[in-house]
Design an enzyme around this catalytic site. Structure first.
Site, short mmCIF file in Angstrom:
data_model
loop_
_atom_site.label_atom_id
_atom_site.label_comp_id
_atom_site.label_asym_id
_atom_site.label_seq_id
_atom_site.Cartn_x
_atom_site.Cartn_y
_atom_site.Cartn_z
N HIS A 1 80.32 27.10 30.62
CA HIS A 1 80.92 26.52 31.90
C HIS A 1 79.91 26.99 33.02
O HIS A 1 78.81 27.81 32.53
CB HIS A 1 82.14 26.87 32.12
CG HIS A 1 82.30 28.62 32.30
ND1 HIS A 1 82.51 29.41 31.41
CD2 HIS A 1 81.90 29.25 33.57
CE1 HIS A 1 82.35 30.76 32.01
NE2 HIS A 1 82.15 30.56 33.19
N HIS B 1 88.58 27.14 31.53
CA HIS B 1 87.70 26.53 32.73
C HIS B 1 86.54 26.08 31.97
O HIS B 1 86.00 26.46 31.00
CB HIS B 1 87.25 27.34 33.86
CG HIS B 1 86.57 28.54 33.58
ND1 HIS B 1 86.62 29.24 32.58
CD2 HIS B 1 85.55 29.18 34.50
CE1 HIS B 1 85.79 30.51 32.73
NE2 HIS B 1 85.08 30.21 33.86
N HIS C 1 76.60 30.35 38.51
CA HIS C 1 76.06 31.01 37.21
C HIS C 1 76.31 29.89 36.20
O HIS C 1 77.21 28.93 36.33
CB HIS C 1 76.72 32.10 36.91
CG HIS C 1 78.23 32.23 36.72
ND1 HIS C 1 79.14 32.35 37.79
CD2 HIS C 1 79.04 31.58 35.59
CE1 HIS C 1 80.30 32.40 36.95
NE2 HIS C 1 80.29 31.95 35.91
N HIS D 1 87.57 39.88 34.29
CA HIS D 1 88.08 38.90 35.29
C HIS D 1 89.75 39.06 35.05
O HIS D 1 90.10 38.87 34.17
CB HIS D 1 87.53 37.68 35.12
CG HIS D 1 86.21 37.42 35.39
ND1 HIS D 1 85.81 37.79 36.53
CD2 HIS D 1 85.11 36.70 34.69
CE1 HIS D 1 84.35 37.43 36.67
NE2 HIS D 1 83.98 36.87 35.50
N TYR E 1 77.40 39.88 33.97
CA TYR E 1 76.30 38.85 34.67
C TYR E 1 75.24 39.48 34.93
O TYR E 1 74.97 40.73 34.89
CB TYR E 1 76.95 38.76 36.19
CG TYR E 1 78.29 37.75 36.10
CD1 TYR E 1 78.45 36.47 36.31
CD2 TYR E 1 79.48 38.64 36.06
CE1 TYR E 1 79.47 35.51 36.30
CE2 TYR E 1 80.77 37.64 36.18
CZ TYR E 1 80.55 36.27 36.03
OH TYR E 1 81.54 35.56 36.14
N GLU F 1 76.01 34.42 32.75
CA GLU F 1 77.13 35.00 32.37
C GLU F 1 76.84 35.02 30.93
O GLU F 1 76.82 33.66 30.40
CB GLU F 1 78.35 34.63 32.83
CG GLU F 1 79.61 35.45 32.64
CD GLU F 1 80.74 34.57 32.90
OE1 GLU F 1 81.01 33.49 33.14
OE2 GLU F 1 81.78 35.34 33.00
#
Ligand code: FES
Ligand SMILES: [Fe+2]
Lengths: 310, 118
Positions: A155, A202, A217, A249, A258, A268
């Site tokens: 993503h 996501h 990112h 997260h 990261y 990431e």
């Protein structure tokens, strides 16, 4: 429900200041493999478990950042239907077709600009050159992996001004769903949207921020928290610019780290998260809990993480 | 003899080993004064203007420092290699994109003023 329409993020095209330094980073540190170079000097790469020909494109330029992100759709019929809807919508601007073959092993692509200023593409064909372990009695992972060795490009997180317009385009036209969001203030203004077109938490996320077309990112999937910790070792061993982590997260529950490529584009690698189904309610985070929403252990806002973009 | 970097904004100085960029020298000593971002010449938060001294720049993103600005002494501390003592002014800022204490999302000036470009 079977997965239809837009299937997945198929490619991300990044601008880098020094091509060979970037190729070294994405192959030796991240652990992608170079699969092709073209006459324009672009380099195409993929992760070990990806079937399609490529997923990452690097181009040398005098600015860092993202050129565009591409989305694989399930068929030509879907491509034509979505293109007609995008052409009819004021939300998609600078619409144009890119001829088949402009990316190697790839069919025609339709490019458009979304309200946050980012270029997006849809395409229905890319040659399946196969993953590193094959499809007949495969081993679980291939030999000869280098670096962090993610299994796929997963993503992007992007920053832009007209979040409402971009979310409307992705949900109303492209059929994405809002898995998670962050809202701020008494009027609960949406300031972050985590959008899925698949079973993932996501496939792309956007943050409301005054500048158009900013890149936060590009993310790659690892198999476990242990691989995230090993990625942290690799970052130190190879003297890579660390941003943050390893941590978790709150948003999407991913276990993450990261870092930056040599041109300052943030990468990431992450593991975990959850499986999303279309009947899952949207998760909402409020701005007073943004610390743990972003970094669950540290629970503090990090200015560099929030502000540094290319 | 080691090179000294003097930062005008905070009237502070620190030594920089030969061949190191200014940002790395600052970070290695645990010093502050120049915002630290990507360390790759791409994000612009470490933007500085060299007021005096000899130096060379490694590759920097033109989104952060234009050719004209570079000629006027603007640079990125993560790509700035001193060749003698330097006097700098810090230009870059961490644009605060979010202020939780004030309960909302804040725009800091116009989009161009909020950006690191000047
Ligand atoms: S820290 Fe990003 S340009 Fe120097
Ligand atoms: Fe991410």
């Amino acid at each position: 429900m079977a997965m239809t329409g837009v299937l997945r993020p198929g490619h991300v095209a990044l601008r880098v200041l020094d091509l060979e330094q970037a190729v070294h980073h994405y192959t030796e540190v991240v652990g992608l493999s170079e699969v092709a170079r073209d006459a324009q000097g672009r380099v195409f790469l993929k992760a070990w478990d990806e079937a399609d020909h490529h997923s990452v494109v690097l181009r040398q330029a005098d600015e860092a950042g993202m050129d565009y992100m591409g989305w694989r759709v399930d068929s030509d019929a879907t491509l034509d239907r979505l293109v007609a809807e995008l052409e009819a919508s004021p939300l998609a601007t600078e619409t144009t077709w890119i001829a088949a073959g402009e990316h190697p092993h790839t069919g025609r692509r339709f490019r458009f600009t979304i309200p946050t200023g980012h270029s997006m593409e849809l395409y229905a064909h890319r040659d399946v050159t196969g993953c590193a372990t094959g499809y007949l009695n495969p081993e679980p992972w291939p030999d000869g992996l280098k670096g962090m060795a993610p299994s796929r490009f997963d993503h992007c997180l992007l920053y832009g001004d007209d979040l409402d317009g971009t979310v409307e385009l992705f949900t109303r036209i492209l059929g994405f769903n809002l898995a998670e969001q962050v809202v701020a203030g008494p009027e609960r203004l949406q300031i972050a949207a985590f959008l899925t077109c698949s079973n993932k938490a996501h496939d792309v996320a956007f943050i409301r921020q005054p500048m158009k077309n900013k890149f936060h990112h590009a993310s790659f999937l690892l198999g476990s928290w242990n691989e995230v910790l090993k990625a942290a070792d690799i970052i130190s061993k190879k003297k890579v610019s660390l941003d943050l982590g390893p941590t978790r997260h709150g948003i999407t529950r991913g276990e993450t780290i990261y870092f930056f490529d040599p041109s300052g584009n943030r990468n990431e690698v992450f593991a975990g998260g959850y499986i999303w189904y279309p009947d899952k309610p949207t998760i909402t985070w409020t701005d007073d809990q943004l610390g743990p929403a972003i970094f669950y252990h540290d629970r503090k806002l990090n200015e560099a993480f929030l502000s540094v973009v290319t | 003899m080691s090179i000294r970097i003097h930062i005008e904004n905070c009237d502070d100085s620190f030594p920089c080993p030969e061949g190191s960029n200014v940002l790395r020298a600052m970070e290695c000593l645990g010093r502050r004064g120049i915002p630290v971002g990507c360390r790759g010449g791409g994000c612009g938060v470490c933007k500085v203007r060299v007021l005096a001294g000899e130096y060379r720049n490694e590759t920097i993103s033109r989104a952060c420092v234009s050719v004209e600005e570079e000629a006027e002494g603007y640079s990125l501390a993560c790509k700035l290699i001193p060749e003698g003592d330097l006097r700098l002014r810090v230009i870059g800022k961490m644009a605060r994109s979010f202020d939780a204490t004030r309960g909302g999302f804040h725009f800091y000036g116009t989009p161009s003023a909020a950006s690191h470009r000047s």
